[in-house]
Design a protein around this motif. Structure first.
Motif, PDB file in Angstrom:
ATOM      1  N   MET A   1      10.824  20.635  26.357  1.00  0.00           N
ATOM      2  CA  MET A   1      10.477  21.848  25.580  1.00  0.00           C
ATOM      3  C   MET A   1      11.810  22.493  25.501  1.00  0.00           C
ATOM      4  SD  MET A   1       7.865  24.623  25.609  1.00  0.00           S
ATOM      5  CE  MET A   1       7.845  26.183  24.990  1.00  0.00           C
ATOM      6  N   PRO A   2      12.319  22.811  24.333  1.00  0.00           N
ATOM      7  CA  PRO A   2      13.743  23.411  24.293  1.00  0.00           C
ATOM      8  C   PRO A   2      13.406  25.001  24.603  1.00  0.00           C
ATOM      9  CG  PRO A   2      12.756  22.843  22.045  1.00  0.00           C
ATOM     10  CD  PRO A   2      12.049  22.413  22.927  1.00  0.00           C
ATOM     11  N   ASP A   3      14.781  25.522  25.215  1.00  0.00           N
ATOM     12  CA  ASP A   3      14.532  26.841  25.570  1.00  0.00           C
ATOM     13  C   ASP A   3      14.552  27.797  24.376  1.00  0.00           C
ATOM     14  OD1 ASP A   3      15.048  29.141  26.918  1.00  0.00           O
ATOM     15  OD2 ASP A   3      16.943  28.892  27.436  1.00  0.00           O
ATOM     16  N   VAL A   4      13.411  28.401  23.930  1.00  0.00           N
ATOM     17  CA  VAL A   4      12.982  29.329  23.083  1.00  0.00           C
ATOM     18  C   VAL A   4      14.102  30.409  23.200  1.00  0.00           C
ATOM     19  CG1 VAL A   4      11.484  30.802  22.031  1.00  0.00           C
ATOM     20  CG2 VAL A   4      10.723  28.587  22.917  1.00  0.00           C
ATOM     21  N   PHE A   5      14.301  30.708  24.312  1.00  0.00           N
ATOM     22  CA  PHE A   5      15.186  32.144  24.526  1.00  0.00           C
ATOM     23  C   PHE A   5      16.764  31.831  24.719  1.00  0.00           C
ATOM     24  CE2 PHE A   5      10.877  33.024  25.861  1.00  0.00           C
ATOM     25  CZ  PHE A   5      10.449  33.967  24.902  1.00  0.00           C
ATOM     26  N   ILE A 100      15.905  42.447  27.745  1.00  0.00           N
ATOM     27  CA  ILE A 100      14.518  42.093  28.062  1.00  0.00           C
ATOM     28  C   ILE A 100      14.501  40.861  29.095  1.00  0.00           C
ATOM     29  CG2 ILE A 100      12.241  41.385  27.127  1.00  0.00           C
ATOM     30  CD1 ILE A 100      13.424  42.342  24.509  1.00  0.00           C
ATOM     31  N   GLU A 101      13.511  41.272  29.912  1.00  0.00           N
ATOM     32  CA  GLU A 101      13.336  40.145  30.895  1.00  0.00           C
ATOM     33  C   GLU A 101      12.797  38.922  30.249  1.00  0.00           C
ATOM     34  OE1 GLU A 101      14.266  40.267  34.305  1.00  0.00           O
ATOM     35  OE2 GLU A 101      15.011  42.299  33.978  1.00  0.00           O
ATOM     36  N   ALA A 106       8.210  35.468  28.074  1.00  0.00           N
ATOM     37  CA  ALA A 106       7.501  34.505  28.099  1.00  0.00           C
ATOM     38  C   ALA A 106       5.982  34.814  28.472  1.00  0.00           C
ATOM     39  CB  ALA A 106       7.925  33.736  29.479  1.00  0.00           C
ATOM     40  N   ASN A 107       5.765  35.888  28.702  1.00  0.00           N
ATOM     41  CA  ASN A 107       4.339  36.395  28.708  1.00  0.00           C
ATOM     42  C   ASN A 107       3.611  36.313  27.503  1.00  0.00           C
ATOM     43  OD1 ASN A 107       4.271  36.596  31.813  1.00  0.00           O
ATOM     44  ND2 ASN A 107       4.877  38.625  31.875  1.00  0.00           N
ATOM     45  N   VAL A 117       4.790  32.682  20.755  1.00  0.00           N
ATOM     46  CA  VAL A 117       6.269  32.490  20.695  1.00  0.00           C
ATOM     47  C   VAL A 117       6.700  31.405  20.240  1.00  0.00           C
ATOM     48  CG1 VAL A 117       8.073  32.805  22.410  1.00  0.00           C
ATOM     49  CG2 VAL A 117       5.983  33.941  23.098  1.00  0.00           C
ATOM     50  N   THR A 118       7.383  31.555  18.916  1.00  0.00           N
ATOM     51  CA  THR A 118       7.828  30.218  18.275  1.00  0.00           C
ATOM     52  C   THR A 118       9.794  30.455  18.021  1.00  0.00           C
ATOM     53  OG1 THR A 118       5.954  30.362  17.200  1.00  0.00           O
ATOM     54  CG2 THR A 118       7.461  28.890  16.144  1.00  0.00           C
TER      55      THR A 118
END
Length: 156
Positions: A1-5, A100-101, A106-107, A117-118
């Motif tokens: 899965m790619p890193d969304v952030f 932002i942490e 991720a929560n 989260v997309t």
């Protein structure tokens, strides 16, 4: 899965919680992520032109009343896909550029709602550089964040 952030990503978060406790779906741009993955520096977008600014094309604008903002015209495609905002969209660089942490972001995701989260699109390096330059030119962005963002921008 790619890193969304990852830096340059536009991320949509369902039911994003604001500092005042209110929640609603929100887009944010990831401007930087530290090497340890502990935090991102992000900026929220808005289609509400509360500052009554005028902008005609995409890019950075300076207004002496409000400092600096970035504009995305409605319907104009940007990033690495076919994404565009349906409405005129702005980033006003005032209180919305913050660390932002990653764990906190991720929560928002869960097995019950895998689309909470997309990742929507990723800015090309030149687009990200322009956005970062706009951010660091704002008088409202804390110097600590400006330093981190400038150092990152210079590596692109």
């Amino acid at each position: 899965m790619p890193d969304v952030f990852a830096p340059g990503n536009l991320v949509r978060i369902k039911d994003f919680q604001f500092e005042d406790g209110n929640t609603r779906d929100k887009y944010l741009f990831v401007l930087l992520r530290n090497d340890g993955g502990a935090y991102v520096i992000s900026s929220l977008t808005t289609s509400r032109n509360k500052m009554n600014v005028s902008a005609t094309k995409s890019g950075c604008y300076h207004d002496p009343r409000i400092s600096t903002y970035y504009h995305f015209p409605a319907g104009e495609v940007f990033g690495d896909g076919n994404f565009s905002f349906d409405k005129e969209t702005y980033i006003f660089f005032r209180e919305n550029v913050r660390k932002i942490e990653v764990a906190d972001l991720a929560n928002y995701g869960s097995a019950a709602d895998p689309f909470a989260v997309t990742q929507i699109t990723t800015l090309k390096n030149e687009e990200l550089k322009k956005l970062l330059q706009c951010v660091v030119s704002s008088t409202f962005v804390p110097e600590e964040l400006k330093g981190e963002l400038t150092a990152f921008k210079d590596t692109l």
